[in-house]
Design a protein around this motif. Sequence first.
Motif, PDB file in Angstrom:
ATOM      1  N   LEU A  83       0.823  -1.222   0.000  1.00 47.56           N
ATOM      2  CA  LEU A  83       0.000   0.000   0.000  1.00 47.56           C
ATOM      3  C   LEU A  83       0.854   1.268   0.000  1.00 47.56           C
ATOM      4  CD1 LEU A  83      -3.154  -0.687   2.173  1.00 47.56           C
ATOM      5  CD2 LEU A  83      -2.628  -1.341  -0.165  1.00 47.56           C
ATOM      6  N   GLU A  84       2.065   1.151   0.533  1.00 42.25           N
ATOM      7  CA  GLU A  84       2.968   2.314   0.557  1.00 42.25           C
ATOM      8  C   GLU A  84       3.293   2.795  -0.868  1.00 42.25           C
ATOM      9  OE1 GLU A  84       6.886   1.322   1.752  1.00 42.25           O
ATOM     10  OE2 GLU A  84       7.396   3.321   2.522  1.00 42.25           O
ATOM     11  N   LYS A  85       3.228   1.851  -1.833  1.00 43.21           N
ATOM     12  CA  LYS A  85       3.520   2.217  -3.238  1.00 43.21           C
ATOM     13  C   LYS A  85       2.718   3.419  -3.722  1.00 43.21           C
ATOM     14  CE  LYS A  85       4.223  -2.556  -4.820  1.00 43.21           C
ATOM     15  NZ  LYS A  85       3.499  -3.644  -5.531  1.00 43.21           N
ATOM     16  N   ASP A  86       1.435   3.474  -3.330  1.00 46.11           N
ATOM     17  CA  ASP A  86       0.585   4.536  -3.872  1.00 46.11           C
ATOM     18  C   ASP A  86      -0.247   5.255  -2.805  1.00 46.11           C
ATOM     19  OD1 ASP A  86      -1.096   2.414  -3.386  1.00 46.11           O
ATOM     20  OD2 ASP A  86      -1.904   2.266  -5.407  1.00 46.11           O
ATOM     21  N   SER A  87       0.256   5.274  -1.550  1.00 46.57           N
ATOM     22  CA  SER A  87      -0.430   6.043  -0.502  1.00 46.57           C
ATOM     23  C   SER A  87       0.540   7.007   0.160  1.00 46.57           C
ATOM     24  CB  SER A  87      -0.995   5.105   0.569  1.00 46.57           C
ATOM     25  OG  SER A  87      -2.017   4.300   0.034  1.00 46.57           O
ATOM     26  N   GLU A  88       0.043   8.175   0.491  1.00 50.50           N
ATOM     27  CA  GLU A  88       0.845   9.195   1.172  1.00 50.50           C
ATOM     28  C   GLU A  88       0.819   9.001   2.685  1.00 50.50           C
ATOM     29  OE1 GLU A  88       2.184  12.319  -0.343  1.00 50.50           O
ATOM     30  OE2 GLU A  88       2.063  11.011  -2.105  1.00 50.50           O
ATOM     31  N   ARG A  89      -0.301   8.469   3.183  1.00 51.91           N
ATOM     32  CA  ARG A  89      -0.437   8.287   4.626  1.00 51.91           C
ATOM     33  C   ARG A  89      -1.226   7.018   4.890  1.00 51.91           C
ATOM     34  NH1 ARG A  89      -1.901  12.883   9.200  1.00 51.91           N
ATOM     35  NH2 ARG A  89      -1.278  11.590  10.965  1.00 51.91           N
ATOM     36  N   ILE A  90      -0.716   6.193   5.803  1.00 54.37           N
ATOM     37  CA  ILE A  90      -1.302   4.879   6.076  1.00 54.37           C
ATOM     38  C   ILE A  90      -1.365   4.664   7.583  1.00 54.37           C
ATOM     39  CG2 ILE A  90      -1.011   2.376   5.767  1.00 54.37           C
ATOM     40  CD1 ILE A  90       0.712   3.011   3.286  1.00 54.37           C
ATOM     41  N   ASN A  91      -2.515   4.199   8.051  1.00 55.13           N
ATOM     42  CA  ASN A  91      -2.694   3.843   9.455  1.00 55.13           C
ATOM     43  C   ASN A  91      -2.746   2.316   9.568  1.00 55.13           C
ATOM     44  OD1 ASN A  91      -4.799   3.195  11.802  1.00 55.13           O
ATOM     45  ND2 ASN A  91      -3.833   5.148  12.266  1.00 55.13           N
ATOM     46  N   VAL A  92      -1.925   1.760  10.450  1.00 48.86           N
ATOM     47  CA  VAL A  92      -1.885   0.309  10.636  1.00 48.86           C
ATOM     48  C   VAL A  92      -2.166  -0.010  12.101  1.00 48.86           C
ATOM     49  CG1 VAL A  92      -0.506  -1.797  10.329  1.00 48.86           C
ATOM     50  CG2 VAL A  92      -0.053   0.201   8.886  1.00 48.86           C
ATOM     51  N   GLN A  93      -3.088  -0.930  12.331  1.00 45.96           N
ATOM     52  CA  GLN A  93      -3.424  -1.347  13.695  1.00 45.96           C
ATOM     53  C   GLN A  93      -3.163  -2.848  13.818  1.00 45.96           C
ATOM     54  OE1 GLN A  93      -7.513   0.119  14.426  1.00 45.96           O
ATOM     55  NE2 GLN A  93      -7.118   1.560  12.773  1.00 45.96           N
ATOM     56  N   VAL A  94      -2.386  -3.233  14.807  1.00 49.00           N
ATOM     57  CA  VAL A  94      -1.988  -4.638  14.945  1.00 49.00           C
ATOM     58  C   VAL A  94      -2.109  -5.070  16.399  1.00 49.00           C
ATOM     59  CG1 VAL A  94      -0.260  -6.334  14.220  1.00 49.00           C
ATOM     60  CG2 VAL A  94      -0.127  -4.002  13.339  1.00 49.00           C
ATOM     61  N   LYS A  95      -2.614  -6.279  16.608  1.00 48.52           N
ATOM     62  CA  LYS A  95      -2.581  -6.913  17.930  1.00 48.52           C
ATOM     63  C   LYS A  95      -1.936  -8.281  17.793  1.00 48.52           C
ATOM     64  CE  LYS A  95      -7.031  -7.005  19.025  1.00 48.52           C
ATOM     65  NZ  LYS A  95      -8.226  -7.224  19.894  1.00 48.52           N
ATOM     66  N   PHE A  96      -1.095  -8.627  18.738  1.00 48.97           N
ATOM     67  CA  PHE A  96      -0.483  -9.955  18.765  1.00 48.97           C
ATOM     68  C   PHE A  96      -0.906 -10.667  20.050  1.00 48.97           C
ATOM     69  CE2 PHE A  96       2.459  -7.258  16.410  1.00 48.97           C
ATOM     70  CZ  PHE A  96       2.783  -8.017  15.305  1.00 48.97           C
ATOM     71  N   ASP A  97      -1.162 -11.962  19.923  1.00 44.69           N
ATOM     72  CA  ASP A  97      -1.419 -12.795  21.091  1.00 44.69           C
ATOM     73  C   ASP A  97      -0.470 -13.978  21.007  1.00 44.69           C
ATOM     74  OD1 ASP A  97      -2.427 -14.260  23.201  1.00 44.69           O
ATOM     75  OD2 ASP A  97      -4.260 -14.863  22.170  1.00 44.69           O
ATOM     76  N   TYR A  98       0.637 -13.871  21.753  1.00 47.92           N
ATOM     77  CA  TYR A  98       1.631 -14.947  21.771  1.00 47.92           C
ATOM     78  C   TYR A  98       1.323 -15.915  22.912  1.00 47.92           C
ATOM     79  CZ  TYR A  98       5.863 -17.330  23.299  1.00 47.92           C
ATOM     80  OH  TYR A  98       6.754 -18.280  23.726  1.00 47.92           O
ATOM     81  N   ARG A  99       1.318 -17.185  22.602  1.00 50.94           N
ATOM     82  CA  ARG A  99       1.162 -18.191  23.646  1.00 50.94           C
ATOM     83  C   ARG A  99       2.146 -19.311  23.365  1.00 50.94           C
ATOM     84  NH1 ARG A  99      -4.655 -20.059  26.039  1.00 50.94           N
ATOM     85  NH2 ARG A  99      -3.848 -21.349  27.717  1.00 50.94           N
ATOM     86  N   LYS A 100       3.009 -19.513  24.310  1.00 51.82           N
ATOM     87  CA  LYS A 100       4.087 -20.491  24.178  1.00 51.82           C
ATOM     88  C   LYS A 100       3.539 -21.857  23.764  1.00 51.82           C
ATOM     89  CE  LYS A 100       8.167 -21.966  26.771  1.00 51.82           C
ATOM     90  NZ  LYS A 100       8.861 -21.856  28.080  1.00 51.82           N
ATOM     91  N   GLY A 101       4.009 -22.347  22.644  1.00 52.06           N
ATOM     92  CA  GLY A 101       3.685 -23.726  22.255  1.00 52.06           C
ATOM     93  C   GLY A 101       2.270 -23.975  21.768  1.00 52.06           C
ATOM     94  N   ALA A 102       1.450 -22.915  21.617  1.00 51.70           N
ATOM     95  CA  ALA A 102       0.047 -23.132  21.284  1.00 51.70           C
ATOM     96  C   ALA A 102      -0.205 -23.110  19.782  1.00 51.70           C
ATOM     97  CB  ALA A 102      -0.820 -22.087  21.975  1.00 51.70           C
ATOM     98  N   ALA A 103      -0.020 -24.223  19.111  1.00 50.40           N
ATOM     99  CA  ALA A 103      -0.360 -24.282  17.687  1.00 50.40           C
ATOM    100  C   ALA A 103      -1.859 -24.490  17.518  1.00 50.40           C
ATOM    101  CB  ALA A 103       0.414 -25.407  17.010  1.00 50.40           C
ATOM    102  N   GLY A 104      -2.387 -24.049  16.378  1.00 45.06           N
ATOM    103  CA  GLY A 104      -3.810 -24.259  16.087  1.00 45.06           C
ATOM    104  C   GLY A 104      -4.730 -23.280  16.775  1.00 45.06           C
ATOM    105  N   ALA A 105      -4.171 -22.198  17.327  1.00 42.76           N
ATOM    106  CA  ALA A 105      -4.974 -21.274  18.128  1.00 42.76           C
ATOM    107  C   ALA A 105      -6.084 -20.619  17.320  1.00 42.76           C
ATOM    108  CB  ALA A 105      -4.081 -20.205  18.751  1.00 42.76           C
ATOM    109  N   ILE A 106      -5.875 -20.480  16.010  1.00 43.14           N
ATOM    110  CA  ILE A 106      -6.881 -19.786  15.206  1.00 43.14           C
ATOM    111  C   ILE A 106      -8.219 -20.515  15.265  1.00 43.14           C
ATOM    112  CG2 ILE A 106      -6.728 -20.775  12.856  1.00 43.14           C
ATOM    113  CD1 ILE A 106      -6.182 -17.844  11.898  1.00 43.14           C
ATOM    114  N   LYS A 107      -8.178 -21.836  15.403  1.00 44.90           N
ATOM    115  CA  LYS A 107      -9.431 -22.592  15.588  1.00 44.90           C
ATOM    116  C   LYS A 107      -9.749 -22.816  17.071  1.00 44.90           C
ATOM    117  CE  LYS A 107      -9.038 -25.051  11.240  1.00 44.90           C
ATOM    118  NZ  LYS A 107      -8.470 -26.246  10.620  1.00 44.90           N
ATOM    119  N   ASN A 108      -8.709 -23.117  17.833  1.00 48.27           N
ATOM    120  CA  ASN A 108      -8.934 -23.569  19.206  1.00 48.27           C
ATOM    121  C   ASN A 108      -9.492 -22.497  20.124  1.00 48.27           C
ATOM    122  OD1 ASN A 108      -7.938 -25.980  18.315  1.00 48.27           O
ATOM    123  ND2 ASN A 108      -5.897 -25.713  19.237  1.00 48.27           N
ATOM    124  N   LYS A 109      -9.132 -21.231  19.894  1.00 48.86           N
ATOM    125  CA  LYS A 109      -9.604 -20.191  20.809  1.00 48.86           C
ATOM    126  C   LYS A 109     -11.127 -20.055  20.764  1.00 48.86           C
ATOM    127  CE  LYS A 109      -7.473 -16.276  21.648  1.00 48.86           C
ATOM    128  NZ  LYS A 109      -6.844 -14.958  21.331  1.00 48.86           N
TER     129      LYS A 109
END
Lengths: 102, 102, 102, 102
Positions: free
Chosen positions: C62-88
């Motif tokens: 998006l930086e290619k053709d935008s002058e100003r960009i807002n990005v919002q990110v959240k991370f949820d790290y859990r040691k060893g927890a694979a499959g969280a996208i379904k399991n949560k």
Amino acid sequence: MTLMEFSIIPLDKGISLSEYVARVLTIIDASGLEYRLNPMGTVVEGEWDELLGLLTRCFKELEKDSERINVQVKFDYRKGAAGAIKNKVQSVQEKAGRRFKI
Amino acid sequence: MTLMEFSIIPLDKGISLSEYVARVLTIIDASGLEYRLNPMGTVVEGEWDELLGLLTRCFKELEKDSERINVQVKFDYRKGAAGAIKNKVQSVQEKAGRRFKI
Amino acid sequence: MTLMEFSIIPLDKGISLSEYVARVLTIIDASGLEYRLNPMGTVVEGEWDELLGLLTRCFKELEKDSERINVQVKFDYRKGAAGAIKNKVQSVQEKAGRRFKI
Amino acid sequence: MTLMEFSIIPLDKGISLSEYVARVLTIIDASGLEYRLNPMGTVVEGEWDELLGLLTRCFKELEKDSERINVQVKFDYRKGAAGAIKNKVQSVQEKAGRRFKI
């Protein structure tokens, strides 16, 4: 140039988190990037790759001894806008024709 | 007591937004609540209902002349913790045994 | 394993943003990482470095053709927890003893 | 019409939080508002005042037995746009000319 605001919260350390924030701030301060600590997070100014590198170092510091970590990040990219960490607040005050608490 | 950090971005006004931030800050300042403006948002301290009332007044101010608005809010509630807007930053500096840029 | 939810908003493109979201989603889908699109952002599961690599590719698109960009990110790290996208989501439904809308 | 995405995290309950998410979801579901649960939060569609009323009920439910609570909220207001909870995802897929994982 990009502004990044972020906060990193370990979820397995109870409710007193200033020790963990202090560890993160020590890394931010050592980066040499311009930053400001506020009561809800830290704002850092830099290029995208510098900012993600710093975010990674901060995350990996807490990952050493945390089982679960929540990270919240906002980026404000503006093409060619250096000095935004000071200029944005100044610009708001100029538009309002008065000073706010900073 | 709760800390609320928020930013309100109209999406139909182009990339220069300080005029809109100034309108919001004027409302925050008039609320009498303790607050601090930073380059990425504003942190306000108050009771939950006071904070949501303020958020609503800010949103409705921009809703008057915007077609689309993005609002980002974080709350940090801590039972019985008055003065957090100053104490959190102080506590981080004490834990680190040094001062950071604020 | 970490879950990352993010949204990227160019501020100089007016209020109809689905074209830009589509460009970002095409990159996410091509990454091979597990993801889910929702009405307010996209959740991706991966290792920290994979996720930041993906975030960077999306931003740079998006930086290619935008002058100003807002990005919002959240991370949820859990040691060893694979499959969280379904399991949560599943785990919430099990705790409630019922199904919710997903 | 406004979309609200939010997550509420008690910080004094350790790293297994699905029980608390389940209590919040039960309130959301009972509200009658259209919503979708995702692995990082819940998206609800409604009028501004309805959404803040719901957010307050969810917060007050967890405030009963938590000392410290972190709440993250995003709002996407779009004048006159009903049905956004479905239409936004659909619109992204149309622009891309393909389907994504939802």
